[in-house]
Write an enzyme that holds these catalytic residues in place. Structure first.
Site, PDB file in Angstrom:
ATOM      1  CB  CYS A  47      -0.876  -0.031   1.252  1.00 18.78           C
ATOM      2  SG  CYS A  47      -1.820   1.467   1.572  1.00 18.78           S
ATOM      3  CB  SER A  49       0.037   3.792   4.218  1.00 18.26           C
ATOM      4  OG  SER A  49      -1.196   4.319   3.819  1.00 18.26           O
ATOM      5  CG  HIS A  52       2.768   7.951   2.358  1.00 15.73           C
ATOM      6  ND1 HIS A  52       3.153   8.535   1.183  1.00 15.73           N
ATOM      7  CD2 HIS A  52       1.406   7.937   2.332  1.00 15.73           C
ATOM      8  CE1 HIS A  52       2.068   8.848   0.477  1.00 15.73           C
ATOM      9  NE2 HIS A  52       0.996   8.475   1.149  1.00 15.73           N
ATOM     10  CG  HIS A  68      -0.815  -1.256   6.459  1.00 17.06           C
ATOM     11  ND1 HIS A  68       0.192  -0.804   5.638  1.00 17.06           N
ATOM     12  CD2 HIS A  68      -1.960  -0.750   5.963  1.00 17.06           C
ATOM     13  CE1 HIS A  68      -0.331  -0.046   4.692  1.00 17.06           C
ATOM     14  NE2 HIS A  68      -1.635  -0.006   4.850  1.00 17.06           N
ATOM     15  CB  CYS A 175      -5.071  -1.481   4.181  1.00 14.68           C
ATOM     16  SG  CYS A 175      -4.907   0.310   3.955  1.00 14.68           S
TER      17      CYS A 175
HETATM   18  P1  CND Z   1      -1.306   4.794  -5.247  1.00 14.74           P
HETATM   19  O1  CND Z   1       0.048   5.388  -5.275  1.00 14.74           O
HETATM   20  O2  CND Z   1      -1.537   3.438  -5.793  1.00 14.74           O
HETATM   21  O3  CND Z   1      -2.353   5.789  -5.966  1.00 14.74           O
HETATM   22  C1  CND Z   1      -2.218   7.191  -5.967  1.00 14.74           C
HETATM   23  C2  CND Z   1      -2.642   7.713  -7.352  1.00 14.74           C
HETATM   24  O4  CND Z   1      -2.579   9.148  -7.321  1.00 14.74           O
HETATM   25  C3  CND Z   1      -1.739   7.259  -8.499  1.00 14.74           C
HETATM   26  O5  CND Z   1      -2.521   6.668  -9.520  1.00 14.74           O
HETATM   27  C4  CND Z   1      -1.055   8.540  -8.971  1.00 14.74           C
HETATM   28  O6  CND Z   1      -0.822   8.574 -10.377  1.00 14.74           O
HETATM   29  C5  CND Z   1      -2.074   9.599  -8.579  1.00 14.74           C
HETATM   30  N1  CND Z   1      -1.493  10.946  -8.401  1.00 14.74           N
HETATM   31  C6  CND Z   1      -0.287  11.270  -7.852  1.00 14.74           C
HETATM   32  N2  CND Z   1      -0.124  12.613  -7.857  1.00 14.74           N
HETATM   33  C7  CND Z   1      -1.243  13.145  -8.412  1.00 14.74           C
HETATM   34  C8  CND Z   1      -1.680  14.497  -8.698  1.00 14.74           C
HETATM   35  N3  CND Z   1      -0.911  15.532  -8.379  1.00 14.74           N
HETATM   36  N4  CND Z   1      -2.892  14.651  -9.275  1.00 14.74           N
HETATM   37  C9  CND Z   1      -3.672  13.578  -9.591  1.00 14.74           C
HETATM   38  N5  CND Z   1      -3.328  12.295  -9.361  1.00 14.74           N
HETATM   39  C10 CND Z   1      -2.122  12.086  -8.772  1.00 14.74           C
HETATM   40  O7  CND Z   1      -1.749   4.848  -3.695  1.00 14.74           O
HETATM   41  P2  CND Z   1      -2.885   4.043  -2.871  1.00 14.74           P
HETATM   42  O8  CND Z   1      -4.112   3.956  -3.694  1.00 14.74           O
HETATM   43  O9  CND Z   1      -2.283   2.817  -2.274  1.00 14.74           O
HETATM   44  O10 CND Z   1      -3.091   5.065  -1.651  1.00 14.74           O
HETATM   45  C11 CND Z   1      -3.640   6.357  -1.891  1.00 14.74           C
HETATM   46  C12 CND Z   1      -3.529   7.218  -0.648  1.00 14.74           C
HETATM   47  O11 CND Z   1      -4.362   6.669   0.374  1.00 14.74           O
HETATM   48  C13 CND Z   1      -2.115   7.275  -0.045  1.00 14.74           C
HETATM   49  O12 CND Z   1      -1.856   8.575   0.448  1.00 14.74           O
HETATM   50  C14 CND Z   1      -2.199   6.285   1.093  1.00 14.74           C
HETATM   51  O13 CND Z   1      -1.227   6.539   2.089  1.00 14.74           O
HETATM   52  C15 CND Z   1      -3.605   6.582   1.569  1.00 14.74           C
HETATM   53  C16 CND Z   1      -4.192   5.555   2.499  1.00 14.74           C
HETATM   54  C17 CND Z   1      -5.067   6.015   3.473  1.00 14.74           C
HETATM   55  C18 CND Z   1      -5.632   5.113   4.346  1.00 14.74           C
HETATM   56  C19 CND Z   1      -6.618   5.577   5.365  1.00 14.74           C
HETATM   57  O14 CND Z   1      -6.966   4.784   6.258  1.00 14.74           O
HETATM   58  N6  CND Z   1      -7.144   6.791   5.257  1.00 14.74           N
HETATM   59  C20 CND Z   1      -5.317   3.757   4.250  1.00 14.74           C
HETATM   60  N7  CND Z   1      -4.455   3.332   3.283  1.00 14.74           N
HETATM   61  C21 CND Z   1      -3.920   4.195   2.411  1.00 14.74           C
HETATM   62 ZN    ZN Z   2      -2.915   1.027   3.599  1.00 21.85          ZN
END
Ligand code: CND
Ligand code: ZN
Length: 383
Positions: A47, A49, A52, A68, A175
């Protein structure tokens, strides 16, 4: 020969330093103490995260075993554990549910007091770690640590699931899928016939789209700077996809025009300040600003960079917009994870389209490189 009560030596991916590849190591995993559970991990997803942490935007103590989003089988239990037993199929819970704290007793709150997401202690509740490598203690990650053949978690951070569940798929319930799906159906409470926009079409953003579609949204707009993500987004329910790089104007202005004064629901699923809010003149995208000014709801799902703040023009809120956020899609993990697994078994939704790569722990660095290059949605490593 039983391993219960003994130290297990096994393979794990250890992160020793920021911005460095994982090192595949032999680690020692101590037996579970009271109220702890040792799990044989069977499958774990990658993931954003986790990434990050590697790049320093989600601060955690090092060295650490990340991961996770997983599923496994209970190997042994510590004294006093009653909710799982050896042999049970389980999912570790990065956002636990103790069922005793004020938040757990609240009808909707889901940040249990026992969570390690907001605290980042890097240990189990008892205050120490169960991992040792080359004589050094290795930290736990958000109550889970799944990039290892065996892990130990507190009983409040694990739940039993249906014995027929395919672990190499339902690991995503730990997740990515639940976070995205719940953000739409539970946090935003997307309504039938509504218009939604999803910023970021990774594993979590695509799961938001699945949620918006199942809630009956009639228009779902996907936004991403990587157009290779559009085909899958449309397959899962996006009615159109746009790339901010194709427009001269800020993308929120484009969206407001496309939707006659803004959308009903927007989701930031990237983890960037400029996609959450219009914070500077150079910002290209802004989930909050594209919501309808009277009733739009914006949900922050992406994990923001450490120690950075949003600056909000209060007028954006004064007129009626709502800004909210949630960890783990607002789900109460112990209650909801087994139900989500049953929903998968009942074919209410499919996880397969989210799994683009199947790999092994030895190839973890390649898995992260693919995520960073925008070439994978979810890579699931099986042990
Ligand atoms: P992933 O990296 O697969 O997806 C992110 C997408 O965003 C990609 O397709 C990128 O091309 C796109 N992107 C990047 N920059 C830009 C921009 N400036 N404009 C438009 N699109 C863009 O990530 P993921 O889907 O695994 O995770 C997404 C987020 O969710 C990430 O920040 C992660 O840490 C978070 C997350 C949150 C939670 C929670 O509980 N809230 C749980 N898990 C993950
Ligand atoms: Zn996650």
């Amino acid at each position: 020969m039983t391993t219960a009560g003994k130290v297990i030596k096994c393979k794990a991916a250890v992160l020793w330093e920021l911005n460095k590849p994982f090192s595949i190591e032999e680690v020692e995993v101590a037996p579970p103490k009271a109220n702890e559970v040792r799990i044989k991990i069977v499958a774990t997803g990658i993931c954003r995260s986790d990434d990050h942490v590697i790049n320093g935007s989600f601060v955690q103590p090092l060295p650490i075993i990340l991961g996770h989003e997983a599923a496994g089988i209970v190997e042994s239990i510590g004294e006093g554990v009653t909710s799982v037993k050896p042999g049970d199929k389980v999912i570790p819970l990065f956002n636990p549910q103790c069922k005793k704290c004020k938040t757990c007793k609240h009808p909707t709150g889901n940040i249990c007091i026992e969570n390690d997401v907001t605290i980042a202690s890097g240990t189990l509740k008892e205050g120490t770690t169960r991992f040792t490598c080359r004589g050094k203690s290795i930290h736990h990650f958000i109550s889970t640590s799944t990039f290892t053949e065996y892990t130990v978690v507190d009983e409040f951070a694990v739940v039993k699931i249906d014995s027929s569940a395919p672990l190499e798929k339902v690991c995503l319930i730990g997740c990515g899928f639940s976070t995205g799906y719940g953000s739409a159906v539970k946090v935003a409470k997307v309504t039938p016939g509504s218009t939604c926009v999803v910023f970021g079409l990774g594993g979590v953003g695509l799961s938001v789209i699945i949620g918006c579609k199942s809630a009956g949204a009639s228009r779902i707009i996907g936004v991403d700077i990587n157009k290779d993500k559009f085909a899958k987004a449309k397959e899962l329910g996006a009615t159109e996809c746009i790339n901010p790089l194709d427009y001269k104007k800020p993308i929120q202005d484009v969206l407001v025009e496309m939707t006659e004064n803004g959308v009903d629901f927007s989701f930031e699923v990237i983890g960037r300040l400029d996609t959450m809010m219009c914070v500077c003149v150079s910002s290209k995208t802004a989930a909050f600003a594209c919501c309808n000014n009277a009733y739009g709801v914006c949900v922050i799902v992406g994990v923001p960079p450490n120690a950075q703040n949003l600056s909000i023009n209060p007028m954006l809120i004064l007129t009626g917009r709502t800004l909210k956020g949630a960890i783990f899609g607002g789900f109460k993990s112990k209650d909801d994870v087994p139900k989500l697994v049953s929903d998968v078994l009942a074919k209410k939704f499919k996880l397969d389209p989210l799994i683009t790569h199947v790999s092994s722990l030895d190839k973890i660095n390649e898995g992260f490189d693919m995520l960073r290059a925008g070439k994978s949605i979810r890579t699931v490593m099986t042990m």
